[in-house]
Scaffold this motif. Structure first.
Motif, PDB file in Angstrom:
ATOM      1  N   LEU A  73     -15.565   4.660  -5.091  1.00 20.52           N
ATOM      2  CA  LEU A  73     -15.819   6.047  -5.461  1.00 20.52           C
ATOM      3  C   LEU A  73     -14.517   6.674  -5.973  1.00 20.52           C
ATOM      4  O   LEU A  73     -13.514   6.681  -5.254  1.00 20.52           O
ATOM      5  N   PRO A  74     -14.488   7.177  -7.210  1.00 17.72           N
ATOM      6  CA  PRO A  74     -13.248   7.783  -7.726  1.00 17.72           C
ATOM      7  C   PRO A  74     -12.835   8.997  -6.897  1.00 17.72           C
ATOM      8  O   PRO A  74     -13.670   9.807  -6.503  1.00 17.72           O
ATOM      9  N   LYS A  75     -11.540   9.103  -6.612  1.00 23.92           N
ATOM     10  CA  LYS A  75     -10.988  10.228  -5.840  1.00 23.92           C
ATOM     11  C   LYS A  75     -10.074  11.014  -6.762  1.00 23.92           C
ATOM     12  O   LYS A  75      -9.140  10.461  -7.329  1.00 23.92           O
ATOM     13  N   GLU A  76     -10.342  12.316  -6.904  1.00 26.80           N
ATOM     14  CA  GLU A  76      -9.572  13.171  -7.795  1.00 26.80           C
ATOM     15  C   GLU A  76      -9.158  14.436  -7.071  1.00 26.80           C
ATOM     16  O   GLU A  76      -9.940  14.989  -6.293  1.00 26.80           O
ATOM     17  N   GLY A  77      -7.950  14.910  -7.342  1.00 28.22           N
ATOM     18  CA  GLY A  77      -7.516  16.200  -6.849  1.00 28.22           C
ATOM     19  C   GLY A  77      -6.515  16.140  -5.716  1.00 28.22           C
ATOM     20  O   GLY A  77      -6.270  15.092  -5.122  1.00 28.22           O
ATOM     21  N   SER A  78      -5.954  17.310  -5.429  1.00 24.19           N
ATOM     22  CA  SER A  78      -4.916  17.404  -4.405  1.00 24.19           C
ATOM     23  C   SER A  78      -5.478  17.749  -3.027  1.00 24.19           C
ATOM     24  O   SER A  78      -4.718  17.842  -2.069  1.00 24.19           O
ATOM     25  N   HIS A  79      -6.799  17.908  -2.902  1.00 20.91           N
ATOM     26  CA  HIS A  79      -7.360  18.285  -1.607  1.00 20.91           C
ATOM     27  C   HIS A  79      -7.295  17.156  -0.578  1.00 20.91           C
ATOM     28  O   HIS A  79      -7.591  17.380   0.595  1.00 20.91           O
ATOM     29  N   ALA A 105     -11.783  17.713   6.584  1.00 23.09           N
ATOM     30  CA  ALA A 105     -10.560  18.433   6.210  1.00 23.09           C
ATOM     31  C   ALA A 105     -10.323  18.335   4.714  1.00 23.09           C
ATOM     32  O   ALA A 105     -10.597  17.307   4.102  1.00 23.09           O
ATOM     33  N   LEU A 106      -9.795  19.411   4.122  1.00 27.71           N
ATOM     34  CA  LEU A 106      -9.339  19.385   2.740  1.00 27.71           C
ATOM     35  C   LEU A 106      -8.346  20.516   2.527  1.00 27.71           C
ATOM     36  O   LEU A 106      -8.471  21.579   3.119  1.00 27.71           O
ATOM     37  N   GLY A 107      -7.323  20.242   1.736  1.00 24.46           N
ATOM     38  CA  GLY A 107      -6.310  21.236   1.428  1.00 24.46           C
ATOM     39  C   GLY A 107      -5.106  20.590   0.784  1.00 24.46           C
ATOM     40  O   GLY A 107      -4.823  19.416   1.014  1.00 24.46           O
ATOM     41  N   GLU A 108      -4.404  21.355  -0.039  1.00 28.98           N
ATOM     42  CA  GLU A 108      -3.192  20.870  -0.700  1.00 28.98           C
ATOM     43  C   GLU A 108      -1.975  21.315   0.109  1.00 28.98           C
ATOM     44  O   GLU A 108      -1.887  22.465   0.531  1.00 28.98           O
ATOM     45  N   ALA A 114       3.350  24.458   3.761  1.00 31.43           N
ATOM     46  CA  ALA A 114       2.285  25.446   3.599  1.00 31.43           C
ATOM     47  C   ALA A 114       1.014  24.774   3.088  1.00 31.43           C
ATOM     48  O   ALA A 114       1.072  23.795   2.340  1.00 31.43           O
ATOM     49  N   LEU A 115      -0.117  25.317   3.495  1.00 34.21           N
ATOM     50  CA  LEU A 115      -1.411  24.805   3.078  1.00 34.21           C
ATOM     51  C   LEU A 115      -1.936  25.678   1.947  1.00 34.21           C
ATOM     52  O   LEU A 115      -2.103  26.886   2.114  1.00 34.21           O
ATOM     53  N   GLY A 116      -2.163  25.073   0.799  1.00 34.38           N
ATOM     54  CA  GLY A 116      -2.597  25.812  -0.375  1.00 34.38           C
ATOM     55  C   GLY A 116      -4.080  25.671  -0.642  1.00 34.38           C
ATOM     56  O   GLY A 116      -4.721  24.721  -0.190  1.00 34.38           O
ATOM     57  N   PRO A 117      -4.638  26.614  -1.407  1.00 30.89           N
ATOM     58  CA  PRO A 117      -6.070  26.593  -1.698  1.00 30.89           C
ATOM     59  C   PRO A 117      -6.459  25.445  -2.629  1.00 30.89           C
ATOM     60  O   PRO A 117      -5.641  24.971  -3.411  1.00 30.89           O
ATOM     61  N   VAL A 118      -7.703  25.034  -2.509  1.00 28.69           N
ATOM     62  CA  VAL A 118      -8.258  23.989  -3.372  1.00 28.69           C
ATOM     63  C   VAL A 118      -9.679  24.386  -3.761  1.00 28.69           C
ATOM     64  O   VAL A 118     -10.322  25.189  -3.085  1.00 28.69           O
ATOM     65  N   ALA A 119     -10.151  23.811  -4.833  1.00 24.32           N
ATOM     66  CA  ALA A 119     -11.530  24.041  -5.271  1.00 24.32           C
ATOM     67  C   ALA A 119     -12.482  23.203  -4.426  1.00 24.32           C
ATOM     68  O   ALA A 119     -12.115  22.142  -3.926  1.00 24.32           O
ATOM     69  N   GLY A 120     -13.692  23.690  -4.261  1.00 27.73           N
ATOM     70  CA  GLY A 120     -14.729  22.902  -3.605  1.00 27.73           C
ATOM     71  C   GLY A 120     -14.901  23.146  -2.123  1.00 27.73           C
ATOM     72  O   GLY A 120     -15.598  22.391  -1.442  1.00 27.73           O
ATOM     73  N   GLY A 134     -17.057  20.466  12.022  1.00 31.13           N
ATOM     74  CA  GLY A 134     -16.290  21.647  11.669  1.00 31.13           C
ATOM     75  C   GLY A 134     -15.539  21.398  10.379  1.00 31.13           C
ATOM     76  O   GLY A 134     -15.539  20.287   9.851  1.00 31.13           O
ATOM     77  N   LEU A 135     -14.887  22.452   9.867  1.00 33.24           N
ATOM     78  CA  LEU A 135     -14.145  22.347   8.611  1.00 33.24           C
ATOM     79  C   LEU A 135     -12.712  22.815   8.839  1.00 33.24           C
ATOM     80  O   LEU A 135     -12.496  23.882   9.412  1.00 33.24           O
ATOM     81  N   ILE A 136     -11.759  22.009   8.395  1.00 28.89           N
ATOM     82  CA  ILE A 136     -10.342  22.392   8.404  1.00 28.89           C
ATOM     83  C   ILE A 136      -9.942  22.538   6.945  1.00 28.89           C
ATOM     84  O   ILE A 136      -9.981  21.561   6.186  1.00 28.89           O
ATOM     85  N   CYS A 137      -9.576  23.781   6.555  1.00 30.25           N
ATOM     86  CA  CYS A 137      -9.259  24.053   5.158  1.00 30.25           C
ATOM     87  C   CYS A 137      -8.359  25.283   5.079  1.00 30.25           C
ATOM     88  O   CYS A 137      -8.188  25.989   6.072  1.00 30.25           O
ATOM     89  N   PRO A 138      -7.815  25.575   3.887  1.00 38.48           N
ATOM     90  CA  PRO A 138      -7.047  26.804   3.720  1.00 38.48           C
ATOM     91  C   PRO A 138      -7.920  28.025   3.975  1.00 38.48           C
ATOM     92  O   PRO A 138      -9.129  27.984   3.743  1.00 38.48           O
ATOM     93  N   ALA A 139      -7.298  29.095   4.430  1.00 37.73           N
ATOM     94  CA  ALA A 139      -8.045  30.339   4.706  1.00 37.73           C
ATOM     95  C   ALA A 139      -8.652  30.881   3.429  1.00 37.73           C
ATOM     96  O   ALA A 139      -8.113  30.745   2.361  1.00 37.73           O
TER      97      ALA A 139
END
Length: 139
Positions: A73-79, A105-108, A114-120, A134-139
Motif C-alpha cells: 500500500l503506497p504511503k504518502e505524507g508527513s502524518h 496516531a497521525l501528525g507531523e 512540536a506537533l504540526g497539523p496534517v490533512a485527513g 482513540g485518536l492521537i493527533c494535533p489539536a
C-alpha cells in the motif's frame, strides 16, 4: 522486540489501516523506513531524530527498522512522523509496549518536537471510531 503503533493511509476518500512496526537490532547504526514510503515518509526519520533530540532523547546506536504494513500500500505524507516516533519510543522502552494498542496516531513533527497539523484528521477520526480506538493527533 517489535513495537507497534496504528495509523492510516489515504487512497482517495478511503482510509486504510497501517501498522507501524519498529524494531531495534544489533548491527551498524542505521534508520531505515520500508513499506512503500514516498519521499516525505522517508524523510520522517530526520524529523523524528530532531524531535526526540529536542526533548532530550537520543536514538540508540542500533539498527532501527521501521516497517509500514501492509507493504504493498503506497504511503504518502508527513502524518507518519508521530506514529513512527511513538512506536520508536515503545521499542526503546520509554513507553510501555501495550500503551498504543487502543489508538490511531497521525501528525507531523517539527525539529523542535512540536506537533504540526496534517490533512485527513476527520477521516482518520471516523476510521478510529469505527475500530473503537482513540485518536492521537494535533489539536
Amino acid at each position: 522486540m517489535v513495537a507497534h503503533c496504528r495509523t492510516v493511509a489515504f487512497q482517495g476518500i478511503e482510509v486504510m489501516p497501517v501498522d507501524v512496526q519498529v524494531q531495534l537490532s544489533n548491527g551498524l547504526p542505521a534508520f531505515a523506513v520500508v513499506g512503500l514510503p514516498d519521499k516525505a515518509v522517508g524523510e520522517s526519520r530526520e524529523r523524528v531524530r530532531g524531535a526526540l533530540g529536542a526533548i532530550g532523547l537520543s536514538l540508540p546506536p542500533k539498527r532501527i527498522t521501521v516497517n509500514l504494513a501492509p507493504a504493498d500500500l503506497p504511503k504518502e505524507g508527513s502524518h507518519y512522523d508521530l506514529p513512527i516516533a511513538l512506536a520508536l519510543l515503545g521499542a526503546m522502552g520509554v513507553l510501555p509496549p501495550d500503551a498504543l494498542e487502543e489508538y490511531v496516531a497521525l501528525g507531523e513533527l517539527g525539529l523542535d518536537g512540536a506537533l504540526g497539523p496534517v490533512a485527513g484528521v476527520l477521516p482518520a477520526a471516523l476510521a478510529a471510531h469505527g475500530e473503537a480506538r482513540g485518536l492521537i493527533c494535533p489539536a
